[in-house]
Enzyme design. Sequence first.
Site, PDB file in Angstrom:
ATOM      1  N   GLY A   1     -27.870  49.899   8.888  1.00 56.08           N
ATOM      2  CA  GLY A   1     -26.528  50.095   8.341  1.00 56.08           C
ATOM      3  C   GLY A   1     -26.169  51.569   8.349  1.00 56.08           C
ATOM      4  O   GLY A   1     -26.902  52.396   7.811  1.00 56.08           O
ATOM      5  N   ALA A   2     -25.079  51.909   9.012  1.00 56.98           N
ATOM      6  CA  ALA A   2     -24.647  53.311   9.067  1.00 56.98           C
ATOM      7  C   ALA A   2     -23.255  53.427   8.455  1.00 56.98           C
ATOM      8  O   ALA A   2     -22.381  54.100   8.973  1.00 56.98           O
ATOM      9  CB  ALA A   2     -24.667  53.818  10.510  1.00 56.98           C
TER      10      ALA A   2
ATOM     11  N   GLY B   1     -21.315  53.305   4.343  1.00 62.70           N
ATOM     12  CA  GLY B   1     -21.194  54.168   3.174  1.00 62.70           C
ATOM     13  C   GLY B   1     -22.522  54.762   2.747  1.00 62.70           C
ATOM     14  O   GLY B   1     -22.695  55.976   2.703  1.00 62.70           O
TER      15      GLY B   1
ATOM     16  N   ARG C   1     -15.307  57.935   2.622  1.00 65.55           N
ATOM     17  CA  ARG C   1     -16.669  58.115   2.127  1.00 65.55           C
ATOM     18  C   ARG C   1     -17.702  58.254   3.239  1.00 65.55           C
ATOM     19  O   ARG C   1     -18.731  58.858   3.044  1.00 65.55           O
ATOM     20  CB  ARG C   1     -17.048  56.945   1.213  1.00 65.55           C
ATOM     21  CG  ARG C   1     -17.002  55.588   1.913  1.00 65.55           C
ATOM     22  CD  ARG C   1     -16.974  54.447   0.929  1.00 65.55           C
ATOM     23  NE  ARG C   1     -17.064  53.179   1.616  1.00 65.55           N
ATOM     24  CZ  ARG C   1     -16.055  52.591   2.275  1.00 65.55           C
ATOM     25  NH1 ARG C   1     -14.868  53.174   2.318  1.00 65.55           N
ATOM     26  NH2 ARG C   1     -16.228  51.450   2.881  1.00 65.55           N
TER      27      ARG C   1
ATOM     28  N   ASP D   1     -24.175  45.790   3.583  1.00 65.51           N
ATOM     29  CA  ASP D   1     -23.153  45.346   2.645  1.00 65.51           C
ATOM     30  C   ASP D   1     -23.101  43.832   2.511  1.00 65.51           C
ATOM     31  O   ASP D   1     -22.233  43.310   1.855  1.00 65.51           O
ATOM     32  CB  ASP D   1     -21.781  45.877   3.075  1.00 65.51           C
ATOM     33  CG  ASP D   1     -21.411  45.377   4.457  1.00 65.51           C
ATOM     34  OD1 ASP D   1     -22.222  44.667   5.073  1.00 65.51           O
ATOM     35  OD2 ASP D   1     -20.305  45.692   4.926  1.00 65.51           O
TER      36      ASP D   1
ATOM     37  N   ALA E   1     -27.682  39.689   5.831  1.00 63.64           N
ATOM     38  CA  ALA E   1     -28.471  40.669   6.579  1.00 63.64           C
ATOM     39  C   ALA E   1     -29.562  41.268   5.702  1.00 63.64           C
ATOM     40  O   ALA E   1     -30.671  41.532   6.175  1.00 63.64           O
ATOM     41  CB  ALA E   1     -27.558  41.761   7.126  1.00 63.64           C
TER      42      ALA E   1
ATOM     43  N   CYS F   1      -9.212  19.669  -1.057  1.00 62.36           N
ATOM     44  CA  CYS F   1      -7.954  19.165  -1.614  1.00 62.36           C
ATOM     45  C   CYS F   1      -7.247  20.230  -2.455  1.00 62.36           C
ATOM     46  O   CYS F   1      -6.021  20.299  -2.469  1.00 62.36           O
ATOM     47  CB  CYS F   1      -8.199  17.914  -2.447  1.00 62.36           C
ATOM     48  SG  CYS F   1      -8.850  16.575  -1.437  1.00 62.36           S
TER      49      CYS F   1
END
Lengths: 663, 592
Positions: A28-29, A31, A63, A121, A125, A178
């Site tokens: 993850g790159a 925040g 950020r 996030d 994952a 419904c």
Amino acid sequence: MRDVKQLTKLFGQKTADTVGNAKILVVGAGGIGCELLKDLSVSGFKHIKAVDLDTIDLSNLNRQFLFQRRHIKRSKAQVAVQAIQEFNPSLDASFEQANIKQTDFDVDWFSQFDLVFNALDNLDARRHVNSMCLAAHVPLIESGTAGYLGQVTVIKGGETECFDCHPKPAERKTYPVCTIRSTPTAPIHCIVWAKDYLFAQMFGEQAPDEIETSAEGGQDDLEELKQLKEESKELAKLADAMGSSDFTKLIFQKVFDNDITRLLSMKDMWKQRQPPHVLHFDQLEQSTSGAHNLALIDDHLPLSLEQAFVLFQESADKLAQRLVEEGNRRQGAFLAFDKDDEDALHFVAAAANLRSYAFGIEAKSIFTIKAMAGNIIPAIATTNAIVAGMMVLQGILVMSGRLAECHTAYLSYNSKRPRSIIKEGLAEPNPLCSVCRRRYLTLRVANCAQTTLGDIVNYINRLEGTVHDLSLGEEISIVEGSRILYDFDYDDNLQKPLAELGLGPGKMVTLSRDDESSGSNDTVSVILSIAKPLYNQDNEQPSSPLSIEGFELIPKFAPIPKSVKDEASEDPNGNKTSNDNVNAGDTVNDLEETGFAVEQDGAIVIDDEYGKDEPNADANGIQNISNELAKRKLDEIDANNVQSTKRRATEDTKTADSIEIID
Amino acid sequence: MRRSSSENLTATDTKRMRNESDKAQLYDRQLRLWQKTGQAALEGSRVCVLGSSALAAEALKNLVLPGIGELVVIDDARVNEQDIKTNFFVRPDDKGKPRAQCIVENLSELNPDVRGSAIVMAPTDVVTASSSEQENATILLDAASLVIACNQPESLVCKISQRCWTSGTPLIVANSAGFLARIRTSVAEHAVIESHVDTKPDLRLMCPFPALRSHVDSINLDTLDSTDLAHVPYIVLIIKALQKFASKHSGNADASGWEGYPSSLKWEEKSELRALIRQLATVKPDEENFEEATNSVMPQCVRYEIPTEIKVILEDPAASVDSNAAAVESQSNMQQINSKFWLLANALRRYVESDYAQGKLPLSGKIPDMKADTSGYIALQRIYKEKAEQDKNELIKHVADVLTASRLPADFISQEEIDIFAKNANLLRLVRTSSVHNEYANGPSDLDMLSMNELLSHYALFRASDAFFSKHVRYPGAPAPSTEQAARSSLTAEDLNKLVESDTSELVGMANELLAKWQPNNHENGGQKNTVSDELAAEFARSGHCELHNVASVCGGVIAQEAIKLITHQYVPGNNIFVFDGVQGRLLSAKV
């Protein structure tokens, strides 16, 4: 150089070296990822890989400081890695623009790292990386933030609680069909309808209607569901009119006039409920022919009926136009809802509000709908900075072998303690955890097109009673995710090669005891992660029988008597790394005897810490097995205590989407 | 045929709109925390920073990203080898350049909307204006919305603190030494209207207002079937039960229940009420709304009282005196926030004392989510909203009176501002910290709290470290600045160890001396005086006051967070000190 000495002094020479040599994976790159990559690059870490599939969006820039406007639409992983390398050219940093769940990131791939940082996030994952790290025996630093709240923890298989030791709240709430399609009572129902039904049907990928007509609740519901299916079909037909001048009018009349009229005709439905009102296109057109200018819409105020009407047409027109243009370029073009796509957001906001007006539900502003439709979690740089800084400090502790000093830290906000980190010692693994209490084994298969599922079952059965017994009993079942591949009553797949079953390197299957009567609590299921063989695969022509049909199983953790261990440890380095030249003779001999090759040091290693480099490793190893078993027993007894402690600790837990926070 | 809505817009309008929507997109994730008002305050702010080390750069990064208006960095340090290793915002080829300029340049790239400037000047010169350049710096300092002093010596910090205190400018003082860091906030007065504090909703169950009473009267539970009964909002259920309670205790079972309606309940009466609620459920007592009702008895069925924090504000002399119009009107926007707060507080006091309000605050009008059918919920929501609206209109009259009495224009406080104030009337907060210069002169005001919160040793060592610097013009464990260059090349590891050792013992002595001075009577802790451990002091000296990037990163986050709270006047800033211990991963707070 004084500064280096100082740093070495603060960390200690040994730690400084360990940190400098460690191979780090950052998943993850975004925040937290940007902060983390920056922190790592100026904390003595040298070998860093970043993985992220995402591309850069304008709303990231408040950020994710490694990105600038000119980078929008480019790969996060790539730009982030380039940025830190620019600031510290001596770094050995690399990136992959890819989904971490891809099968090439298999257990072997994870094994090359000394430490993994999760800066993700989404729960899915995070779960995946958690189990890969458990399987690969790599420590993991976990994190999450939401607004002013944040969390950091350390996960090391067998020693600490893992990400899945305790259930996490579902990320997305689901609603009955419904409620969404016929009887909405809250703004969120209308938003879900506008986004997941109307937008998806009109502009999304043409998918078969998801409604199952097997709902419980009798004939009335069945009737209603049939009607709903019919509605969807009609709407799909309308999509063909896209591009024509009365396209928006047609949709409007269909969903806000015809469909509602039809709903109203189901008298029973409205006995207990307030019935909806039909919206008339012509009336609204007349009343908005004056000065309703879109520029006057304030994103922060609830839309009026007229504003919603104008916005609906405006945005539907734009989306249709985009889709028609796109369709001219390539077949089967479609749009996916993106909260940051203004036209899509406006369409959903307008349609949701129109539906709210029809059903007498409170209207909402575009700003609010964006958050509700897009699952937006507030995010700012400050929280990410604090969390990432804490992660690296924990990472250094892990690398210097001070796991005992690590902790779970919660960044909280409340009026009495305006800003502080609440810390808890790392918890023991939950003895009942179905993720970290499983045994992870690697199955090396040379040729998935030839090895059959039956070969594996036979092999496992032959281990029974031997030192490699997986203790699963006579009857096992094999599943991949929720798909059953084999059990006692279902042997259709036994003759099929793995490839035909969609299994290959990077896939994982679960073996468990196919026997419910004996109580499954005392058995630990086994995860086989399928991997490529370790011997040289560059040989164009498979030269030994092994490389054609053989496979290897590496039973880590398998308790073995000392005598076997002594024999096996003659070749301690065995097939450890793929670059090593394998002693082919041994392996083949092994194969000739058993048909399968068992990785030698794998067979004897109880845990990575034991059995290597230690003169008394064997004795220690055995000792530790019994300790470990004893501890597990104790853990089982304490299971209830552990859980109640946890509950107390999380009593005031607020859940913000994917993270767990103690307030 | 429909007209295109953008036809009658001018090009400028379109451009402005595009910019606005662009900004809304860029700042979307933070607008969710502090809304447009907070963002506007940020964009109108000027932050002045003394120092340009990693700590300053990390704090500034977190202020540039969310879009403060302007930043000014004052420092004369030049980039050295250590900066390149620990400060992400200087580049390897910046060595020898003025550090303030380098970080401003690199930080400005993060957000083109922020105006950044660097003044290459020793921070100590700022307060001793002798040249025109220094005067400019002083003016900048005085005009700042917020001042941050990073790793500055005690003597300078005292002077800055005095200056900021007089002008009402919030000040954040931060120091870091290896794994340890201290962050101190100081502001004479800081009013918060949008505190975002989590409190239980104000539902007035023990004192239902007339519209709520008649709504409850309009619902007859006896005629409802089981489905409808399961959709009656719990607010109605509780009030119905309270009416029954009143009739029962008045001895007249037929009475409406409004006579003798209780304004508070004793412990055992709450159990009785819960039983009464369950009796209302004639058909299925396990419905969710009944459960919500019984669960709400404990928190909601208590006597109405104005929260203590608000009482303190209303009883403050500032809420009773009329403002000086001339003084208020000459204030900056930032300063006016507090003045407006007191005008509003004055109006609120008058409102609370009025016959209309009878000692209650204006209703916020918000009700929580609850199990109910749409129409029932919306009806209830409308009743609370209308009452809140009425209360606000009543408050507006008092605001007008206060403005007249203070000879301020009637539109000095906008309708929107009154609106926000009225909605947050029971969440108001007022922060008054001690001043840094007083703390330095007289010692910490609350030694017990420091000790209780386990940061007395850290605090004492930071203060001792300040004193050490005043005495030796260098920090413990660090060679003197004049000889630093030479020392670097010649100082062996052994020399450094010796230096650390001797500095440690001096530091321990100084810290314990300070502690003895602060606790002269030695009556606390059963006669056991607090002392500082050699180990922690050695950690200090070992660091030589050098910065670690991760500590700077964490503390930069904390500094910026406090700065944003102070600038936006939203959320409650810490009062008033944080200590971060990176070895233990602890962030401790207390009041000094």
